[in-house]
Design an enzyme around this catalytic site. Structure first.
Site, PDB file in Angstrom:
ATOM      1  N   TYR A  95       0.839  -1.184   0.000  1.00  0.00           N
ATOM      2  CA  TYR A  95       0.000   0.000   0.000  1.00  0.00           C
ATOM      3  C   TYR A  95       0.887   1.252   0.000  1.00  0.00           C
ATOM      4  O   TYR A  95       1.785   1.404   0.840  1.00  0.00           O
ATOM      5  CB  TYR A  95      -0.909   0.012   1.230  1.00  0.00           C
ATOM      6  N   HIS A 136      -4.720   5.291  -2.560  1.00  0.00           N
ATOM      7  CA  HIS A 136      -5.906   6.137  -2.639  1.00  0.00           C
ATOM      8  C   HIS A 136      -5.538   7.487  -3.231  1.00  0.00           C
ATOM      9  O   HIS A 136      -4.475   8.022  -2.939  1.00  0.00           O
ATOM     10  CB  HIS A 136      -6.490   6.377  -1.239  1.00  0.00           C
TER      11      HIS A 136
END
Lengths: 189, 874
Positions: A95, A136
């Site tokens: 991530y 994101h």
């Protein structure tokens, strides 16, 4: 002097407690209230978010050394990226928590070089094997989305109310599968 | 130790004699425990007979026992025994030698040499003693004696190379180069079958060449060099070329010399010395270029630039030489290349060109134009110059404007640069320096701290931060940051830095104490620096032997002359002058020493912190002591005395000394011969001399100062002081001093002028200089003018036409305070208003607040989120 321009020197440096800056508990040991090491300083300029001490402790973990770096351009620190490994749906994924370059240094391929480094390192990573990279992007930032899509990321959907205190609250979820072929990918920059 | 040459009648019986020999052996190999046992064994059989001179030879055993004990750490006991041994027999060379060893260990070279001389009286040919004596004589610069000692050594052992070298260097040091040359020639004649590539032999030959060169026998030097270079006896290629180039130049073989210089430059194209040599050979002095040779010089530099494209030096030197359009063209390419490359020291590199105001202007316009070009938008970002070029351009300009006094403009540029790239420590450092120049030490300290925290492992930044904190009077805080890099087991960071001979820290700390009014600690620190220089002087000692053994003679001779000039170092000069000023202050007003020290105005928190630090330090010392208790081990503790406990922790003893002027004179004494061009030193020497009633020395100092700068404002004050002092003496000092002094006073200040007139003339002449105004006010004070008059003269500094300058304003304020003027507060507020950005003229309360602000957190961008977004998502 010679008119041929030297190509800019780009390099990555590992994060250390020294370039990160004092963590709060050290602040009182010596009399300074300044806690802004190079990494903290960059984050404070690049992102509208103040990161927690946990964030700064985590990025110093030795197993993340290859995924958390300072970016130097002609020997000046101008950017940083930090990732961590997460379990998601029974699979290990990388991530990307932060990735940013100071405004004057954008559009020079630095971001692509960072991402390229991340992808190749992730593809070569063993124990655990990493199946994908995801991140994101705030929906107010289509330029960033385009950048990631250009580099092989695909939109998985929108995470509503992802940002509690930022407006707009929503974020795209972008992901790229990691394949063995990514290891040998030639430097895109 | 030498084999004992003892007269038969006093010799020990053979058993003990061999035991004694063994004792010497054991000492040599540092088997101390066994040595002690052996000594006791001898002494058991032949104890010394109380008070009566022993018939047998026990005193040297006593001395040896003392020496062994000293090495084992039982120092006092040991030295007592040694002294006893010497007393028992004043004719034993062993006793004197041992005594000398002890004194040498204490670095008391003069006394040690006396003992060695005694020892030599009773054993004239003892090699060990002779060698040690030679080292002591060199250390003490007693070259006549040295020549004699070296002669004896060579006579006794002519087969040793070091003895030949020793004698040659002794002659050389004694300014007898001809004899030195003869010794070397003799030495070379004795040699047979030297292997090729013998480094030590090569060094001796190079030294021989140097001696010939110093004698002016250039062609002999050159042929010696060439012959021995060819047959591979001299093997240092670079040295060969350097000697060759120099000798050829001196011989006038200009063409050959030029080739050699050229060859040297090809090896090291950035050596200023080589360029200097190259041009001197062409009859051009690079420091004094004339219009006649300018074109030729520039042409040569252009050739070098093409020949040696990677070297920066020819381009840089060309900037010093060129003028007009040519300069503009060269400077542009030099500066732009430097900015593109991002050379942080670019400004420091070219700053010296600013002596020429035209060049300053040209450089400013070049870099400003460059900045304009970079700031203009470009069609595609990829094709543009790297952003770092713009950044370094801003950095350069900020330095430029601060250098020419436009500090606000400089700060503006820095702000722009920091918005561009906030992570470059150089920008914060420069911000700190600009604020410092503006008179804001607190803001400066804070900016330096910002630079420091960007990279905590950078010791340079750390040291700078420590220094800036000291400048802002934050001593504890300074030690805290400096402590991040000092030894963790040291008593305190400051103690470690003192051990490490950090002149930077010692001086800044001393100055900081002085500014805060803690003269005791300031004196203590200045004395610490004085000690550092003594240690450096002592450090030469080992090389007197080592360099002879290793034949590193040329470099050794350089070291000796370095040692002679050691105390001309600016750090020492500064400490000597500052300390002497304090001592003079103490002499003029002894009550300073008994006044409660500055601890009185410390805050409670500070006091508490200090107490805590003291306690911690004491504990550490205790902890160290514990394991040292056992002394019976074989471990060699050395012959040097262990560092003693600090008897004067707060410097009060130093402050309350009864002989401040003598101490000041001693501190200053090296300056009179070493820093003849330093006017401040002469002023300090005067201040001490006149108070010690050394009128001749005082007059001499003023004459020297006047030769250097007759208008120097502190000199003006002293001139008036001198004539007033001399003319108010109850009677002229006895001849020959008296008339000379009177004549000097008349020479220094015209006798037909009253001092008042002389003073007002000086003031008129320099009515726009703040320091001159201050000087004439100080002179008025000396002449006993009423306070109001002194004050009104002083306030002339505030007149609009007087050139503003923070430092001189601070000096003026200090003067007003020193004469307890009621108007000093008025002056302070006026300065505070005048120097808007400075903080040094703030009130005490404001300064306390400012000190705190030096640690205040920077204003954060509005805090958006407490946490990273990812804490919630998964």
């Amino acid at each position: 002097m010679s008119s041929t321009r030297l190509p800019p020197r780009v390099s990555f440096a590992s994060l250390t407690p020294n370039n990160l800056g004092n963590c709060q508990k050290n602040v009182h040991k010596i009399q300074t209230h300044l806690a802004t090491g190079t990494v903290r300083k960059l984050n404070s300029v690049l992102f509208p978010i103040k990161y927690s001490e946990k964030f700064y402790n985590d990025i110093l973990q030795p197993e993340l050394e290859d995924f958390c770096k300072l970016v130097y351009y002609n020997d000046v620190p101008v950017g940083t990226f930090c990732c961590r490994i997460e379990t998601s749906g029974g699979q290990m994924k990388l991530y990307v928590m932060t990735m940013g370059v100071l405004a004057p240094y954008r559009s020079r391929g630095l971001g692509s070089q960072c991402l390229d480094h991340i992808i190749r390192t992730a593809a070569a990573h063993q124990n655990p094997h990493l199946s994908a990279i995801f991140l994101h992007v705030q929906i107010s930032n289509p330029a960033a989305k385009t950048f990631y899509e250009r580099n092989g990321f695909k939109e998985l959907g929108v995470f509503e109310n992802y940002y509690k205190k930022l407006v707009p609250h929503d974020a795209w979820i972008l992901e790229k599968e990691v394949t063995a072929g990514d290891v040998g990918e030639i430097d895109a920059a | 130790m030498p084999p004992a040459g003892i007269p038969a009648k006093r010799a020990l019986p053979s058993k003990e004699a061999s035991l004694f020999k063994e004792l010497l052996n054991l000492y040599e190999t540092r088997q101390l425990k066994k040595g002690l046992k052996t000594a006791d064994q001898i002494l058991k059989k032949f104890p010394e007979h109380g008070g009566i001179k022993p018939l047998l030879h026990s005193e040297k055993t006593i001395c040896m026992k003392g020496l062994v004990l000293t090495h084992m750490g039982r120092r006092e006991e040991g030295i007592e025994l040694v002294k006893k041994g010497v007393r028992l027999d004043l004719t034993s060379h062993i006793c004197w030698h041992v005594f000398g060893l002890i004194q040498k260990g204490e670095k008391n070279y003069e006394e040690a040499l006396k003992s060695y001389t005694q020892a030599l009286r009773f054993d004239k040919e003892n090699l060990n003693i002779l060698r040690d004596a030679a080292h002591l004589q060199t250390q003490l610069r007693q070259y006549d004696g040295l020549v004699e000692t070296r002669h004896t050594l060579l006579r006794l052992r002519p087969n040793l190379r070091q003895n030949w070298i020793g004698l040659a260097t002794a002659y050389h040091l004694n300014d007898n180069l001809t004899e030195a040359k003869k010794v070397l020639e003799h030495y070379e004649m004795t040699l047979k079958n030297i292997p090729d590539y013998d480094v030590e032999h090569s060094e001796v030959l190079l030294y021989h060449v140097r001696v010939l060169e110093d004698l002016g026998e250039f062609s002999e030097a050159l042929s010696l060099l060439d012959v021995n270079a060819k047959n591979r006896a001299i093997i240092d290629r670079v040295a060969i070329m350097e000697f060759r180039a120099r000798l050829l130049s001196k011989l006038g073989s200009t063409d050959d010399a030029e080739h050699t210089w050229q060859a040297l430059l090809e090896q090291n194209a950035d050596s200023y010395d080589y360029y200097k040599g190259f041009f001197t050979n062409r009859g051009i002095d690079l420091n004094h270029i004339t219009d006649e040779n300018r074109v030729q010089t520039l042409q040569a530099f252009r050739e070098f630039t093409t020949q040696l494209p990677r070297a920066a030096t020819p381009r840089r030197l060309a900037l010093s030489v060129s003028t007009g359009d040519e300069f503009k063209e060269l400077a542009e390419s030099y500066l732009v290349a430097g900015l593109k490359k991002g050379i942080p020291s670019l400004f420091a590199d070219i700053k010296s060109l600013y002596d020429d105001p035209q060049k300053l202007e040209v450089i400013e316009s070049i870099v400003e134009t460059h900045r304009g070009e970079l700031a203009a938008p470009t069609p595609t970002p990829e094709s543009a110059e790297p952003p770092t070029t713009y950044l370094w351009t801003l950095y350069f300009l900020a330095q430029h404007y601060s250098h020419i006094g436009q500090h606000t403009r400089s700060l503006g540029l820095l702000e722009e640069a920091l918005n561009h790239t906030p992570t470059l420590p150089e920008l914060h450092m420069l911000q700190a320096r600009v604020l410092k120049r503006l008179g804001d030490p607190f803001g400066a300290a804070r900016c330096m701290d910002e630079a420091r925290v960007l990279d905590l492992q950078d010791r340079f930044l750390n040291t700078k931060c420590g220094k800036y904190r000291l400048r802002a009077g934050m001593q504890e805080e300074a030690q805290e940051v400096l402590g991040l890099f000092t030894k963790k087991d040291a008593q305190s960071p400051g103690a470690d830095l003192e051990d490490m001979q950090s002149a930077l820290f010692i001086l800044e700390d001393a100055d900081s104490y002085r500014r805060s009014g803690n003269l005791a600690m300031a004196l203590k620190r200045y004395a610490a620096l004085q000690k550092v220089y003594s240690e450096m002087e002592d450090d030469q000692y080992d090389f007197h032997g080592y360099s002879m053994r290793k034949s590193t003679i040329n470099i050794y001779m350089n070291m000796i002359s370095w040692g002679d000039r050691l105390r001309s170092h600016p750090g020492f000069v500064h400490a000597a002058i500052a300390a002497s000023e304090i001592f003079v202050q103490l002499h003029d007003d002894p009550t300073i020493a008994t006044r409660p020290s500055s601890t009185a105005n410390m805050t409670d928190a500070e006091k508490k912190a200090k107490k805590k630090a003291k306690k911690a330090a004491a504990q550490k010392v205790e902890a160290k002591k514990a394991p040292a208790a056992s002394t019976n081990s074989n471990e060699d503790k050395g012959i040097e005395p262990p560092s003693t406990k600090d008897e004067d922790a707060d410097g009060m003893k130093l402050l309350q000394c009864t002989d401040p002027l003598e101490r000041a004179a001693k501190f200053l004494s090296p300056l009179a011969s070493l820093t003849k061009d330093n006017i401040k030193a002469w002023i300090a020497i005067y201040d001490v001399a006149i108070r010690r009633k050394k009128y001749l020395q005082a007059a001499q100092a003023l004459k020297r100062a006047r030769q250097l700068d007759s208008e120097y404002s502190p000199l003006h004050v002293r001139l008036i002081h001198f004539r007033k002092t001399v003319s108010s003496l109850p009677q002229e000092p006895p001849a020959p001093v008296g008339p000379v002094v009177t004549a000097a006073a008349a020479d220094l200040v015209p006798a037909d002028l009253s001092l008042e007139t002389y003073n007002s003339q000086y003031l008129q002449k320099h009515s726009t200089s703040p320091r001159a105004i201050l000087a004439s006010a100080q002179a008025l004070h000396i002449l006993g003018a009423p306070v109001e008059e002194v004050e009104s003269t002083t306030f002339g500094v505030l007149n609009p036409e007087v050139e503003r300058d923070i430092r001189s304003a601070m000096e003026v304020l200090a003067f007003l305070k020193s004469i307890k003027s009621t108007r000093s507060e008025e002056f302070r507020t006026a300065c505070d208003a005048k120097f808007e950005l400075s903080t040094v003229f703030k009130s005490t309360e404001e300064i306390t607040a400012l000190r705190k602000s030096a640690f205040a957190p920077p204003v954060d961008p509005p805090e958006a989120n407490g946490d990273a977004e990812r804490e919630t998502a998964s």
